[in-house]
Design a protein around this motif. Structure first.
Motif, PDB file in Angstrom:
ATOM      1  N   ARG A  53      90.526  41.228  42.375  1.00  0.00           N
ATOM      2  CA  ARG A  53      90.499  39.110  41.436  1.00  0.00           C
ATOM      3  C   ARG A  53      91.050  38.487  42.436  1.00  0.00           C
ATOM      4  O   ARG A  53      91.189  37.193  43.143  1.00  0.00           O
ATOM      5  CB  ARG A  53      90.108  38.649  40.190  1.00  0.00           C
ATOM      6  CG  ARG A  53      89.057  39.530  40.203  1.00  0.00           C
ATOM      7  CD  ARG A  53      87.900  39.209  40.344  1.00  0.00           C
ATOM      8  NE  ARG A  53      86.779  39.455  38.989  1.00  0.00           N
ATOM      9  CZ  ARG A  53      86.091  40.720  39.408  1.00  0.00           C
ATOM     10  NH1 ARG A  53      86.822  41.699  40.941  1.00  0.00           N
ATOM     11  NH2 ARG A  53      85.365  41.369  38.906  1.00  0.00           N
ATOM     12  N   ASP A 104      83.928  35.039  43.405  1.00  0.00           N
ATOM     13  CA  ASP A 104      84.186  35.677  42.569  1.00  0.00           C
ATOM     14  C   ASP A 104      82.333  35.660  41.559  1.00  0.00           C
ATOM     15  O   ASP A 104      82.183  34.302  41.584  1.00  0.00           O
ATOM     16  CB  ASP A 104      84.985  35.445  41.342  1.00  0.00           C
ATOM     17  CG  ASP A 104      84.640  36.903  40.142  1.00  0.00           C
ATOM     18  OD1 ASP A 104      84.129  37.096  40.220  1.00  0.00           O
ATOM     19  OD2 ASP A 104      85.316  36.832  39.087  1.00  0.00           O
ATOM     20  N   ASP A 105      81.686  36.444  41.885  1.00  0.00           N
ATOM     21  CA  ASP A 105      80.193  36.019  41.315  1.00  0.00           C
ATOM     22  C   ASP A 105      79.760  36.451  40.625  1.00  0.00           C
ATOM     23  O   ASP A 105      78.691  36.553  39.921  1.00  0.00           O
ATOM     24  CB  ASP A 105      79.164  36.569  42.663  1.00  0.00           C
ATOM     25  CG  ASP A 105      78.850  35.707  44.010  1.00  0.00           C
ATOM     26  OD1 ASP A 105      79.412  34.748  44.071  1.00  0.00           O
ATOM     27  OD2 ASP A 105      78.104  36.978  44.978  1.00  0.00           O
ATOM     28  N   GLY A 106      80.753  37.795  39.790  1.00  0.00           N
ATOM     29  CA  GLY A 106      80.880  38.259  38.614  1.00  0.00           C
ATOM     30  C   GLY A 106      81.172  39.267  38.270  1.00  0.00           C
ATOM     31  O   GLY A 106      82.225  40.163  39.369  1.00  0.00           O
ATOM     32  N   PRO A 107      80.944  40.288  37.357  1.00  0.00           N
ATOM     33  CA  PRO A 107      81.635  41.536  37.400  1.00  0.00           C
ATOM     34  C   PRO A 107      81.699  42.523  37.957  1.00  0.00           C
ATOM     35  O   PRO A 107      82.482  43.700  38.447  1.00  0.00           O
ATOM     36  CB  PRO A 107      81.328  42.009  35.388  1.00  0.00           C
ATOM     37  CG  PRO A 107      81.222  40.444  34.965  1.00  0.00           C
ATOM     38  CD  PRO A 107      80.489  39.756  35.476  1.00  0.00           C
ATOM     39  N   TRP A 108      80.091  42.855  37.963  1.00  0.00           N
ATOM     40  CA  TRP A 108      80.096  43.452  39.024  1.00  0.00           C
ATOM     41  C   TRP A 108      80.434  43.534  40.725  1.00  0.00           C
ATOM     42  O   TRP A 108      80.208  44.444  42.319  1.00  0.00           O
ATOM     43  CB  TRP A 108      77.990  43.285  39.547  1.00  0.00           C
ATOM     44  CG  TRP A 108      77.233  42.161  40.136  1.00  0.00           C
ATOM     45  CD1 TRP A 108      77.927  41.870  41.374  1.00  0.00           C
ATOM     46  CD2 TRP A 108      77.881  40.635  39.530  1.00  0.00           C
ATOM     47  NE1 TRP A 108      76.886  41.108  41.877  1.00  0.00           N
ATOM     48  CE2 TRP A 108      77.053  39.947  40.260  1.00  0.00           C
ATOM     49  CE3 TRP A 108      77.404  40.623  37.870  1.00  0.00           C
ATOM     50  CZ2 TRP A 108      76.812  38.878  40.108  1.00  0.00           C
ATOM     51  CZ3 TRP A 108      77.529  39.423  37.396  1.00  0.00           C
ATOM     52  CH2 TRP A 108      76.561  38.615  38.827  1.00  0.00           C
ATOM     53  N   TYR A 109      80.980  42.433  41.510  1.00  0.00           N
ATOM     54  CA  TYR A 109      81.250  41.641  42.715  1.00  0.00           C
ATOM     55  C   TYR A 109      82.568  42.353  43.068  1.00  0.00           C
ATOM     56  O   TYR A 109      83.223  42.869  42.569  1.00  0.00           O
ATOM     57  CB  TYR A 109      81.366  40.130  42.486  1.00  0.00           C
ATOM     58  CG  TYR A 109      81.343  39.411  44.050  1.00  0.00           C
ATOM     59  CD1 TYR A 109      80.334  39.883  44.648  1.00  0.00           C
ATOM     60  CD2 TYR A 109      83.472  39.003  44.459  1.00  0.00           C
ATOM     61  CE1 TYR A 109      80.444  38.742  46.461  1.00  0.00           C
ATOM     62  CE2 TYR A 109      82.917  38.417  45.392  1.00  0.00           C
ATOM     63  CZ  TYR A 109      82.153  38.530  46.503  1.00  0.00           C
ATOM     64  OH  TYR A 109      82.271  37.764  47.833  1.00  0.00           O
ATOM     65  N   TYR A 110      82.377  42.848  44.774  1.00  0.00           N
ATOM     66  CA  TYR A 110      83.353  43.501  45.407  1.00  0.00           C
ATOM     67  C   TYR A 110      83.395  42.968  46.876  1.00  0.00           C
ATOM     68  O   TYR A 110      81.982  42.320  47.043  1.00  0.00           O
ATOM     69  CB  TYR A 110      83.547  44.632  44.899  1.00  0.00           C
ATOM     70  CG  TYR A 110      82.271  45.342  45.767  1.00  0.00           C
ATOM     71  CD1 TYR A 110      81.964  45.781  47.108  1.00  0.00           C
ATOM     72  CD2 TYR A 110      81.518  45.846  44.417  1.00  0.00           C
ATOM     73  CE1 TYR A 110      80.867  46.001  47.374  1.00  0.00           C
ATOM     74  CE2 TYR A 110      80.373  46.045  44.925  1.00  0.00           C
ATOM     75  CZ  TYR A 110      79.757  46.583  46.719  1.00  0.00           C
ATOM     76  OH  TYR A 110      78.502  47.286  47.107  1.00  0.00           O
ATOM     77  N   ARG A 154      87.834  45.380  45.096  1.00  0.00           N
ATOM     78  CA  ARG A 154      87.761  44.715  43.514  1.00  0.00           C
ATOM     79  C   ARG A 154      89.071  43.825  42.921  1.00  0.00           C
ATOM     80  O   ARG A 154      88.478  43.696  41.907  1.00  0.00           O
ATOM     81  CB  ARG A 154      87.309  45.320  42.706  1.00  0.00           C
ATOM     82  CG  ARG A 154      86.026  46.307  42.947  1.00  0.00           C
ATOM     83  CD  ARG A 154      85.250  47.828  42.470  1.00  0.00           C
ATOM     84  NE  ARG A 154      84.605  48.670  42.287  1.00  0.00           N
ATOM     85  CZ  ARG A 154      83.162  48.657  42.111  1.00  0.00           C
ATOM     86  NH1 ARG A 154      82.490  47.098  41.712  1.00  0.00           N
ATOM     87  NH2 ARG A 154      82.184  48.896  42.825  1.00  0.00           N
TER      88      ARG A 154
END
Length: 247
Positions: free
Chosen positions: A69, A75-81, A67
């Protein structure tokens, strides 16, 4: 261009040349099994001073996922990994970590107690014939996960069974790896290592844990002396030369 991975499952708190085990190799593995110096019930840890190896270990223990960055390709958003490696679910639980951290603060006391008990064993066994205490290299300080003595192979089983019958929790560490059925089936059927065989044939592990009392050490030593006296002249074959095991 080699990476050294050190198995230090028995050596938490030990030192080599004044340096603590855990910072000597590229990677060092420790065990937190219930009988080790500190425990989390099960599991263990890996230590490293290499930032890149640390990051790879972090991914490996968690399905190869990151996770971070700075590592991700997008990076699709805060949920992305993202999964960057083939990893596994090797995460120790938070409950286990809480137990381990509470014990880690007491590690120094545990190791000091084990060393004190080992010194008491050493002094007592120095006056006994037909038994050899662990060797202690001048360049190391052991953490004494085990305290292993050696007796003549011809009487080892009789002495061992006598100790058990006396209520002493003796054990034997370890059967040479190549003797196990799995390895015999996978290329080691004809392997013979005479020094490993001689060591295995002579060893007895005496009780060793931080809460062992000096009186209990004395009881173990007395029981060992009694069993050696019972087997009598059979001990006359002597033990083989070589160092004992200071685990």
């Amino acid at each position: 261009n080699l990476i050294v991975i050190e198995d230090a499952a028995h050596a938490l708190g030990a030192e080599i040349g004044g340096r603590p085990v855990g910072g000597l190799s590229d990677l060092t593995t420790f065990s937190f099994h219930p009988v080790k110096h500190i425990t989390t019930g099960e599991g263990g840890m890996v230590t490293t001073n290499d930032e890149s190896l640390y990051r790879r270990l972090g991914r490996f223990r968690s399905h190869g996922i990151t996770r971070d960055r700075g590592e991700m390709r997008r990076d699709d958003g805060p949920w992305y990994y993202e999964q960057h490696d083939l990893g596994y679910n090797y995460r120790i639980t938070d409950f286990q970590c809480a137990l381990g951290l509470s014990q880690l603060s007491r590690l120094g006391d545990f190791v000091t107690a084990r060393r004190r008990l080992a010194e008491r064993y050493d002094r007592a066994l120095a006056t006994m014939t037909h038994v050899r205490a662990p060797a202690v290299p001048v360049w190391s300080r052991g953490a004494y996960h085990l305290y292993v003595v050696r007796v003549a192979a011809s009487v080892r089983r009789a002495v061992f069974e006598g100790l058990r019958a006396s209520g002493i929790g003796a054990n034997v560490h370890y059967l040479p790896v190549y003797r196990h059925p799995y390895y015999r089936l996978h290329g080691c059927a004809d392997v013979r290592r005479p020094h490993a065989e001689a060591y295995y044939a002579e060893t007895i592990t005496l009780p060793m844990f931080a809460t062992l009392t000096e009186g209990e050490v004395d009881r173990v030593v007395a029981a060992l002396a009694e069993q050696l006296s019972i087997v009598g002249t059979k001990v006359g074959v002597g033990v083989t030369s070589g160092a004992g095991a200071a685990a």
